[in-house]
Scaffold this active site. Sequence first.
Site, PDB file in Angstrom:
ATOM      1  N   PRO A 223       0.797  -1.223   0.000  1.00  0.00           N
ATOM      2  CA  PRO A 223       0.000   0.000   0.000  1.00  0.00           C
ATOM      3  C   PRO A 223       0.834   1.280   0.000  1.00  0.00           C
ATOM      4  CG  PRO A 223      -0.071  -1.081   2.150  1.00  0.00           C
ATOM      5  CD  PRO A 223       0.587  -2.036   1.208  1.00  0.00           C
ATOM      6  N   ASN A 224       0.310   2.250  -0.701  1.00  0.00           N
ATOM      7  CA  ASN A 224       0.862   3.620  -0.787  1.00  0.00           C
ATOM      8  C   ASN A 224       2.125   3.724  -1.630  1.00  0.00           C
ATOM      9  OD1 ASN A 224      -1.127   4.879   0.982  1.00  0.00           O
ATOM     10  ND2 ASN A 224      -0.181   3.682   2.609  1.00  0.00           N
TER      11      ASN A 224
ATOM     12  N   ARG B 260       5.146  10.983  -2.430  1.00  0.00           N
ATOM     13  CA  ARG B 260       4.863  10.645  -1.039  1.00  0.00           C
ATOM     14  C   ARG B 260       6.090  10.878  -0.167  1.00  0.00           C
ATOM     15  NH1 ARG B 260       4.807   4.492   1.227  1.00  0.00           N
ATOM     16  NH2 ARG B 260       4.038   5.015   3.292  1.00  0.00           N
TER      17      ARG B 260
ATOM     18  N   TYR C 215      11.206   8.769   1.379  1.00  0.00           N
ATOM     19  CA  TYR C 215      11.181   7.708   0.367  1.00  0.00           C
ATOM     20  C   TYR C 215      11.881   8.075  -0.938  1.00  0.00           C
ATOM     21  CZ  TYR C 215       7.842   5.683   3.613  1.00  0.00           C
ATOM     22  OH  TYR C 215       7.256   5.169   4.737  1.00  0.00           O
TER      23      TYR C 215
ATOM     24  N   ASN D   3       7.997  -5.428  -1.121  1.00  0.00           N
ATOM     25  CA  ASN D   3       7.924  -4.361  -0.128  1.00  0.00           C
ATOM     26  C   ASN D   3       6.478  -4.332   0.352  1.00  0.00           C
ATOM     27  OD1 ASN D   3       7.789  -2.084   1.423  1.00  0.00           O
ATOM     28  ND2 ASN D   3       8.877  -0.760  -0.028  1.00  0.00           N
TER      29      ASN D   3
ATOM     30  N   ALA E 254       3.147  -0.722   4.786  1.00  0.00           N
ATOM     31  CA  ALA E 254       2.703  -0.758   6.189  1.00  0.00           C
ATOM     32  C   ALA E 254       2.219  -2.142   6.612  1.00  0.00           C
ATOM     33  CB  ALA E 254       1.611   0.278   6.408  1.00  0.00           C
TER      34      ALA E 254
ATOM     35  N   ASP F  50       1.017 -15.203   6.485  1.00  0.00           N
ATOM     36  CA  ASP F  50       0.556 -16.584   6.342  1.00  0.00           C
ATOM     37  C   ASP F  50       0.538 -17.010   4.877  1.00  0.00           C
ATOM     38  OD1 ASP F  50       0.294 -16.871   9.078  1.00  0.00           O
ATOM     39  OD2 ASP F  50      -1.895 -16.825   9.095  1.00  0.00           O
TER      40      ASP F  50
ATOM     41  N   GLU G 148      12.694  -9.366   1.237  1.00  0.00           N
ATOM     42  CA  GLU G 148      11.910  -8.225   1.762  1.00  0.00           C
ATOM     43  C   GLU G 148      12.705  -6.936   1.560  1.00  0.00           C
ATOM     44  OE1 GLU G 148      11.082  -8.758   5.940  1.00  0.00           O
ATOM     45  OE2 GLU G 148      10.418  -6.676   6.186  1.00  0.00           O
TER      46      GLU G 148
ATOM     47  N   HIS H 243      12.676  -2.554   1.914  1.00  0.00           N
ATOM     48  CA  HIS H 243      12.100  -1.275   2.342  1.00  0.00           C
ATOM     49  C   HIS H 243      13.019  -0.169   1.861  1.00  0.00           C
ATOM     50  CE1 HIS H 243       9.359  -3.449   4.868  1.00  0.00           C
ATOM     51  NE2 HIS H 243      10.391  -4.191   5.246  1.00  0.00           N
ATOM     52  N   LEU H 244      12.421   0.882   1.348  1.00  0.00           N
ATOM     53  CA  LEU H 244      13.224   2.020   0.887  1.00  0.00           C
ATOM     54  C   LEU H 244      13.924   2.695   2.053  1.00  0.00           C
ATOM     55  CD1 LEU H 244      10.309   3.109  -1.312  1.00  0.00           C
ATOM     56  CD2 LEU H 244      12.602   2.919  -2.275  1.00  0.00           C
ATOM     57  N   SER H 245      13.171   2.903   3.126  1.00  0.00           N
ATOM     58  CA  SER H 245      13.722   3.617   4.282  1.00  0.00           C
ATOM     59  C   SER H 245      14.332   2.616   5.256  1.00  0.00           C
ATOM     60  CB  SER H 245      12.604   4.410   4.969  1.00  0.00           C
ATOM     61  OG  SER H 245      11.621   3.537   5.499  1.00  0.00           O
TER      62      SER H 245
ATOM     63  N   ARG I 176      13.293   4.603  12.480  1.00  0.00           N
ATOM     64  CA  ARG I 176      12.018   5.330  12.487  1.00  0.00           C
ATOM     65  C   ARG I 176      11.190   4.963  13.728  1.00  0.00           C
ATOM     66  NH1 ARG I 176       9.390   4.897   6.770  1.00  0.00           N
ATOM     67  NH2 ARG I 176       8.133   6.585   7.701  1.00  0.00           N
TER      68      ARG I 176
ATOM     69  N   ARG J  58       7.523   0.565  13.526  1.00  0.00           N
ATOM     70  CA  ARG J  58       8.074   0.064  12.250  1.00  0.00           C
ATOM     71  C   ARG J  58       9.226  -0.917  12.461  1.00  0.00           C
ATOM     72  NH1 ARG J  58       5.661   3.491   8.381  1.00  0.00           N
ATOM     73  NH2 ARG J  58       5.227   5.520   9.301  1.00  0.00           N
TER      74      ARG J  58
HETATM   75  C1  DQA Z   1       8.274   1.052   3.826  1.00  0.00           C
HETATM   76  C2  DQA Z   1       8.357   1.277   5.347  1.00  0.00           C
HETATM   77  C3  DQA Z   1       7.009   1.067   6.000  1.00  0.00           C
HETATM   78  O1  DQA Z   1       7.107   1.280   7.398  1.00  0.00           O
HETATM   79  C4  DQA Z   1       5.985   2.024   5.429  1.00  0.00           C
HETATM   80  O2  DQA Z   1       4.715   1.792   6.002  1.00  0.00           O
HETATM   81  C5  DQA Z   1       5.935   1.990   3.945  1.00  0.00           C
HETATM   82  C6  DQA Z   1       7.174   1.888   3.193  1.00  0.00           C
HETATM   83  C7  DQA Z   1       9.593   1.430   3.115  1.00  0.00           C
HETATM   84  O3  DQA Z   1       9.734   1.070   1.951  1.00  0.00           O
HETATM   85  O4  DQA Z   1      10.463   2.075   3.700  1.00  0.00           O
HETATM   86  O5  DQA Z   1       4.883   2.135   3.348  1.00  0.00           O
HETATM   87  O6  DQA Z   1       8.021  -0.324   3.584  1.00  0.00           O
END
Ligand code: DQA
Length: 152
Positions: free
Chosen positions: A12-13, A20, A25, A77, A80, A90, A101, A103-105, A110, A114
């Site tokens: 999501p997002n 964003r 990010y 990724n 959230a 699951d 897995e 994550h950009l950040s 943080r 998270r």
């Molecule tokens: C994220 C980190 C998550 O905590 C956040 O909710 C995201 C992006 C990242 O790529 O850093 O949506 O997965």
Amino acid sequence: MKPPLLLVLHGPNLNRLGQREPDIYGKTTLEDIDGMLRDEASMLGVSVEFVQSNHEGVLIDAIHHAADRGVAGILMNPGAFTHTSVALRDAVAAVGLPLVEVHLSNVHRREPFRHHSYFSDLALAVLCGLGAEGYRVGLRHLAHHTLAARSA
Ligand code: DQA
């Protein structure tokens, strides 16, 4: 022999990347990331497919569908859902496909909520804080793993 097919799943997002919270990010869009991964995949000798969804069930269905179609591994990724979704975890556990897995950040720098991931203990590797480069490194690792497993 057909090249292994890898699935790139964006949670999501992530469709809002570029606009964003760019201080967190970066300015790279999801389209840029997918284009970069497409180029990387062709150099690595693997095929890639991309799914982005803001809906947990759509991501779960994509994982089930991937297993049914013989996808060799998943680069994800979960956004959230990383910190909330037992159901998505699951699904990954149920299909048993190799997972990387991303994550950009750097989620560990943080907010405390998270810091926990429902996926990291299932993953071959976890990349965070490398920005878009993390996807490239993750794809490379997953491709090497998949190609090695195939020739073993
Ligand atoms: C994220 C980190 C998550 O905590 C956040 O909710 C995201 C992006 C990242 O790529 O850093 O949506 O997965």
